[in-house]
Enzyme design. Structure first.
Site, mmCIF file in Angstrom:
data_model
loop_
_atom_site.group_PDB
_atom_site.id
_atom_site.type_symbol
_atom_site.label_atom_id
_atom_site.label_comp_id
_atom_site.label_asym_id
_atom_site.label_seq_id
_atom_site.Cartn_x
_atom_site.Cartn_y
_atom_site.Cartn_z
ATOM 1 N N ASP A 217 0.847 -1.194 0.000
ATOM 2 C CA ASP A 217 0.000 0.000 0.000
ATOM 3 C C ASP A 217 0.880 1.242 0.000
ATOM 4 O OD1 ASP A 217 -2.454 1.285 -0.066
ATOM 5 O OD2 ASP A 217 -2.562 1.476 2.108
ATOM 6 N N HIS B 11 -3.653 13.838 1.368
ATOM 7 C CA HIS B 11 -3.929 12.904 2.467
ATOM 8 C C HIS B 11 -2.757 12.869 3.446
ATOM 9 C CE1 HIS B 11 -5.194 9.311 4.639
ATOM 10 N NE2 HIS B 11 -4.038 8.749 4.365
ATOM 11 N N GLU C 34 -10.604 3.972 3.591
ATOM 12 C CA GLU C 34 -9.659 4.740 2.764
ATOM 13 C C GLU C 34 -10.010 4.493 1.312
ATOM 14 O OE1 GLU C 34 -5.573 3.889 3.963
ATOM 15 O OE2 GLU C 34 -5.713 5.443 5.512
ATOM 16 N N GLU D 247 -9.192 4.246 -2.266
ATOM 17 C CA GLU D 247 -7.937 4.027 -2.978
ATOM 18 C C GLU D 247 -8.187 3.369 -4.329
ATOM 19 O OE1 GLU D 247 -4.615 2.423 -0.885
ATOM 20 O OE2 GLU D 247 -5.284 3.164 1.069
HETATM 21 MN MN MN Z 1 -4.077 2.974 2.759
#
Ligand code: MN
Length: 446
Positions: free
Chosen positions: A145, A152, A217, A219
């Site tokens: 990740d 962010h 989150e 993503e």
């Molecule tokens: Mn993350």
């Protein structure tokens, strides 16, 4: 890099009407891959390609090909790709590389086009998406990740370290950590609120229990195609040839667990209890019309030369809209629409996919087909583009009021988090990533 070709032509229509409807995520220009079977059956999972509200069953299509029913629709490369895509995971298809992916895409595009001589054979291979259930598209060997949105990183850094929000390495290195692949879930798989240790800043010692600050989150998931040998790095101009496609990813995060455990080695139990991905993987070729120039603000450090390329500057970005919504248990009971929490874009990324691949391999680390990267929470620069609740509520200090009047600082049991993604641009057909969701279950009594 693959060029725009006849499969991207915005005027293309399918013989399948639902693929031609305004606003569909899956027009004939998209053709994303998933692993699916009939819901509730014990059939083997196999590859499928989305078209309108249907799925082309690639195992059935491969059988039709082997029986000689598809004439000369498939080239030799396309036939190899189809046989690989018929399997119970897409790892082998991902390992074949872009010549094979592209050949299969062209064959599917031609076969699904209005006027195709193969309509009746392919129509017999369709299964409605509403009748399907999905498995992970690949056996994910490793999951990394990243942390590629500077918005962010700054927002969350400010909450964790008010005097020192952005650490000095951020603008030089695509920061990442090695996550855990065993707990990556397909959309629709729910999970219980995790337990671990937490310590309030003013508390003397930690407590054990269910986390209280559970977060999502927003993503982008990045599936690796062809890998690289250990010891051999991937140069910037070759990096995207190692990427199969993109999906949506929710990297669930327990903020109170994270705050106590993250130093000095980074996230651990705050992240590895569950991550959720969307069933459909949109290929790099399908995303070509929505690529964008990548720039680094002049006042910021420019990338070291191994992370720099003309191609990356010209078209390293993705104009990909990303949306996150919540549906609370109360909304579900009352039949209310979910509440949008954030709308962002992958183009806010400080680092590109190519830079992530190149940096990941620059030390000789070997990537393998089916590995997954997360982009990092893709927050934008303005209010409304936050990709996590901790940013939206300023660490829980400013609760958000939802459309039905409910209030949230973090997620509660029964909350269902939904993510969507799509690309639209003048001169191209709109394509989408479909929808993914997962619901938080109460913590297991421990
Ligand atoms: Mn993350």
């Amino acid at each position: 890099m693959t060029q725009l070709n006849e499969t991207h032509e915005p005027s293309l229509q399918s013989w399948l009407n639902s693929a031609n409807l305004e606003g569909t995520d899956f027009p004939i220009q998209n053709l994303p891959f998933a692993e699916f079977r009939r819901a509730g059956s014990d059939e083997a999972f196999r590859g499928g390609v989305a078209i309108g509200d249907q799925i082309v069953d690639l195992a059935a299509l491969n059988n039709a090909y082997l029986q000689g029913s598809l004439g000369d629709l498939l080239t030799a490369e396309a036939a190899i790709a189809l046989a690989a895509a018929a399997q119970s995971s897409l790892n082998e298809l991902m390992s074949l590389g872009s010549i094979h992916w592209s050949a299969l895409r062209l064959a599917l595009s031609r076969g699904l086009r209005a006027g195709s001589a193969h309509e009746s054979v392919i129509a017999a291979c369709l299964i409605a998406q509403s009748d399907a259930e999905y498995a992970l598209p690949a056996r994910i060997g490793d999951y990394t990740d990243f942390y590629a949105s500077i918005h962010h990183a700054t927002n969350i850094g400010r909450l964790f370290r008010p005097d020192n929000p952005l650490l000095p390495n951020y603008q030089w290195i695509p920061i990442g950590y090695h996550g855990r692949s065993s707990s990556i879930n397909m959309s629709g798989a729910d999970f219980p609120r995790p337990h671990s240790q937490m310590k309030a800043p003013d508390a003397e010692k930690p407590v054990y229990g269910p986390c209280k600050r559970l977060d999502y989150e927003l993503e982008v998931g990045i599936f690796i195609g062809q890998g690289n040998a250990q010891g051999q790095s991937v140069a910037m101009d070759d990096a995207e040839a190692h990427v199969f496609g993109l999906c949506l990813l929710n990297d669930w995060s327990a903020r109170d667990i994270q705050a106590w455990e993250y130093q000095p080695l980074g996230p651990f139990l705050s992240k590895n209890f569950a991550s959720t991905i969307s069933p459909w993987v949109v290929t790099m070729e399908a995303l070509l019309p929505y690529r964008s120039a990548w720039t680094r603000p002049e006042a910021d450090p420019q990338p070291l030369s191994y992370l720099e390329s003309m191609q990356n500057r010209a078209a390293g970005g993705f104009d990909m809209q990303l949306e996150v919504l919540v549906e609370t248990a109360q909304m579900r009971e009352q039949g209310l629409a979910p509440h949008r929490l954030g709308l962002s874009n992958f183009d806010y990324s400080y680092w590109t996919v190519a830079q992530m691949v190149t940096h990941h391999t620059v030390n000789g680390c070997n990537l393998q087909a089916g590995d997954l990267f997360g982009s990092g929470t893709m927050s934008g620069p303005h209010a409304g583009s936050e990709g996590a609740m901790i940013e939206l509520t300023k660490g829980g200090k400013e609760p958000v009021t939802l459309s039905n009047g409910e209030v949230r600082t973090f997620l509660e049991d029964g909350d269902r988090v939904i993510m969507r993604g799509w690309c639209e641009r003048a001169g191209a057909k709109r394509i989408g990533f479909g929808e993914m969701s997962s619901t938080i279950l109460p913590a297991i009594e421990a």
